[in-house]
Design a protein around this motif. Structure first.
Motif, PDB file in Angstrom:
ATOM      1  N   MET A  54       0.831  -1.200   0.000  1.00 27.04           N
ATOM      2  CA  MET A  54       0.000   0.000   0.000  1.00 27.04           C
ATOM      3  C   MET A  54       0.870   1.256   0.000  1.00 27.04           C
ATOM      4  O   MET A  54       0.541   2.253  -0.645  1.00 27.04           O
ATOM      5  CB  MET A  54      -0.943  -0.001   1.205  1.00 27.04           C
ATOM      6  CG  MET A  54      -2.007  -1.077   1.146  1.00 27.04           C
ATOM      7  SD  MET A  54      -2.988  -1.053  -0.363  1.00 27.04           S
ATOM      8  CE  MET A  54      -3.826   0.499  -0.193  1.00 27.04           C
ATOM      9  N   GLY A  55       1.988   1.196   0.707  1.00 28.85           N
ATOM     10  CA  GLY A  55       2.914   2.323   0.723  1.00 28.85           C
ATOM     11  C   GLY A  55       3.485   2.605  -0.659  1.00 28.85           C
ATOM     12  O   GLY A  55       3.571   3.758  -1.081  1.00 28.85           O
ATOM     13  N   VAL A  56       3.871   1.550  -1.369  1.00 26.73           N
ATOM     14  CA  VAL A  56       4.383   1.719  -2.730  1.00 26.73           C
ATOM     15  C   VAL A  56       3.300   2.335  -3.616  1.00 26.73           C
ATOM     16  O   VAL A  56       3.571   3.266  -4.384  1.00 26.73           O
ATOM     17  CB  VAL A  56       4.870   0.371  -3.316  1.00 26.73           C
ATOM     18  CG1 VAL A  56       5.156   0.497  -4.805  1.00 26.73           C
ATOM     19  CG2 VAL A  56       6.115  -0.115  -2.583  1.00 26.73           C
ATOM     20  N   LEU A  57       2.084   1.832  -3.507  1.00 31.06           N
ATOM     21  CA  LEU A  57       0.981   2.362  -4.311  1.00 31.06           C
ATOM     22  C   LEU A  57       0.751   3.847  -4.022  1.00 31.06           C
ATOM     23  O   LEU A  57       0.661   4.668  -4.944  1.00 31.06           O
ATOM     24  CB  LEU A  57      -0.298   1.566  -4.033  1.00 31.06           C
ATOM     25  CG  LEU A  57      -1.559   2.061  -4.733  1.00 31.06           C
ATOM     26  CD1 LEU A  57      -1.431   1.911  -6.235  1.00 31.06           C
ATOM     27  CD2 LEU A  57      -2.772   1.321  -4.217  1.00 31.06           C
ATOM     28  N   ILE A  58       0.687   4.197  -2.761  1.00 34.27           N
ATOM     29  CA  ILE A  58       0.463   5.599  -2.380  1.00 34.27           C
ATOM     30  C   ILE A  58       1.630   6.468  -2.836  1.00 34.27           C
ATOM     31  O   ILE A  58       1.432   7.593  -3.322  1.00 34.27           O
ATOM     32  CB  ILE A  58       0.217   5.710  -0.862  1.00 34.27           C
ATOM     33  CG1 ILE A  58      -1.126   5.074  -0.515  1.00 34.27           C
ATOM     34  CG2 ILE A  58       0.283   7.158  -0.389  1.00 34.27           C
ATOM     35  CD1 ILE A  58      -1.346   4.839   0.967  1.00 34.27           C
ATOM     36  N   LEU A  59       2.841   5.964  -2.700  1.00 32.86           N
ATOM     37  CA  LEU A  59       4.024   6.712  -3.132  1.00 32.86           C
ATOM     38  C   LEU A  59       3.980   6.972  -4.637  1.00 32.86           C
ATOM     39  O   LEU A  59       4.236   8.092  -5.089  1.00 32.86           O
ATOM     40  CB  LEU A  59       5.285   5.916  -2.765  1.00 32.86           C
ATOM     41  CG  LEU A  59       6.615   6.626  -2.826  1.00 32.86           C
ATOM     42  CD1 LEU A  59       6.657   7.777  -1.834  1.00 32.86           C
ATOM     43  CD2 LEU A  59       7.733   5.644  -2.536  1.00 32.86           C
ATOM     44  N   MET A  60       3.638   5.950  -5.411  1.00 30.93           N
ATOM     45  CA  MET A  60       3.576   6.117  -6.865  1.00 30.93           C
ATOM     46  C   MET A  60       2.467   7.087  -7.261  1.00 30.93           C
ATOM     47  O   MET A  60       2.644   7.912  -8.151  1.00 30.93           O
ATOM     48  CB  MET A  60       3.370   4.765  -7.554  1.00 30.93           C
ATOM     49  CG  MET A  60       4.544   3.809  -7.423  1.00 30.93           C
ATOM     50  SD  MET A  60       6.083   4.483  -8.066  1.00 30.93           S
ATOM     51  CE  MET A  60       7.036   4.669  -6.569  1.00 30.93           C
ATOM     52  N   ILE A  61       1.326   7.011  -6.590  1.00 32.85           N
ATOM     53  CA  ILE A  61       0.240   7.956  -6.867  1.00 32.85           C
ATOM     54  C   ILE A  61       0.666   9.362  -6.467  1.00 32.85           C
ATOM     55  O   ILE A  61       0.371  10.337  -7.160  1.00 32.85           O
ATOM     56  CB  ILE A  61      -1.058   7.534  -6.145  1.00 32.85           C
ATOM     57  CG1 ILE A  61      -1.606   6.257  -6.793  1.00 32.85           C
ATOM     58  CG2 ILE A  61      -2.095   8.653  -6.176  1.00 32.85           C
ATOM     59  CD1 ILE A  61      -2.757   5.619  -6.027  1.00 32.85           C
ATOM     60  N   GLY A  62       1.405   9.474  -5.368  1.00 34.39           N
ATOM     61  CA  GLY A  62       1.893  10.776  -4.925  1.00 34.39           C
ATOM     62  C   GLY A  62       2.916  11.384  -5.868  1.00 34.39           C
ATOM     63  O   GLY A  62       2.963  12.605  -6.049  1.00 34.39           O
ATOM     64  N   PHE A  63       3.738  10.542  -6.487  1.00 37.74           N
ATOM     65  CA  PHE A  63       4.750  11.039  -7.424  1.00 37.74           C
ATOM     66  C   PHE A  63       4.154  11.408  -8.777  1.00 37.74           C
ATOM     67  O   PHE A  63       4.732  12.194  -9.521  1.00 37.74           O
ATOM     68  CB  PHE A  63       5.841   9.993  -7.654  1.00 37.74           C
ATOM     69  CG  PHE A  63       6.806   9.831  -6.521  1.00 37.74           C
ATOM     70  CD1 PHE A  63       6.933  10.791  -5.535  1.00 37.74           C
ATOM     71  CD2 PHE A  63       7.610   8.714  -6.440  1.00 37.74           C
ATOM     72  CE1 PHE A  63       7.833  10.635  -4.482  1.00 37.74           C
ATOM     73  CE2 PHE A  63       8.508   8.547  -5.406  1.00 37.74           C
ATOM     74  CZ  PHE A  63       8.618   9.511  -4.427  1.00 37.74           C
ATOM     75  N   LEU A  64       3.004  10.856  -9.106  1.00 36.19           N
ATOM     76  CA  LEU A  64       2.405  11.080 -10.418  1.00 36.19           C
ATOM     77  C   LEU A  64       2.200  12.561 -10.741  1.00 36.19           C
ATOM     78  O   LEU A  64       2.564  13.002 -11.833  1.00 36.19           O
ATOM     79  CB  LEU A  64       1.095  10.301 -10.533  1.00 36.19           C
ATOM     80  CG  LEU A  64       0.426  10.338 -11.901  1.00 36.19           C
ATOM     81  CD1 LEU A  64       1.336   9.735 -12.969  1.00 36.19           C
ATOM     82  CD2 LEU A  64      -0.893   9.592 -11.859  1.00 36.19           C
ATOM     83  N   PRO A  65       1.646  13.377  -9.823  1.00 38.11           N
ATOM     84  CA  PRO A  65       1.476  14.796 -10.165  1.00 38.11           C
ATOM     85  C   PRO A  65       2.803  15.496 -10.473  1.00 38.11           C
ATOM     86  O   PRO A  65       2.859  16.343 -11.368  1.00 38.11           O
ATOM     87  CB  PRO A  65       0.825  15.397  -8.917  1.00 38.11           C
ATOM     88  CG  PRO A  65       0.160  14.250  -8.244  1.00 38.11           C
ATOM     89  CD  PRO A  65       1.026  13.056  -8.534  1.00 38.11           C
TER      90      PRO A  65
END
Length: 100
Positions: A69-80
């Motif tokens: 879940m941390g990886v997923l949130i991190l990747m979503i956070g980096f997207l912008p």
């Protein structure tokens, strides 16, 4: 039939750890993608440490769900940040060629 994805998880874990280490080896590489209004060094080092932490977590069943879940949130956070960079006049990452 159960699909065994352990090897994919292990590859992602290794890639996350290597990416995190790169934040400490060459922090200047990440500076141009971070908006000027934000503390570049702090964000670079924290994101590197978090990538290492989550990447390592992918190897341990006890924390696998949290790390995933941390990886997923991190990747979503980096997207912008990456989208912001792509549409700049002079993107920091990717092709530096002429835009159409």
């Amino acid at each position: 039939m159960k699909l065994n994805t352990t090897w994919l998880r292990n590859i992602l874990g290794v890639l996350m750890i290597l990416a995190g280490i790169q934040h400490f080896r060459d922090p200047a590489m990440y500076g141009p993608i971070i908006p000027d209004a934000l503390p570049k060094d702090l964000i670079t080092y924290i994101s590197g440490a978090v990538e290492i932490l989550f990447g390592a977590g992918l190897f341990f069943r006890r924390v696998l769900l949290m790390a995933s879940m941390g990886v997923l949130i991190l990747m979503i956070g980096f997207l912008p940040l990456h989208l912001w960079d792509v549409f700049r006049d002079e993107p920091a990452m990717g092709s530096q060629g002429k835009r159409i």
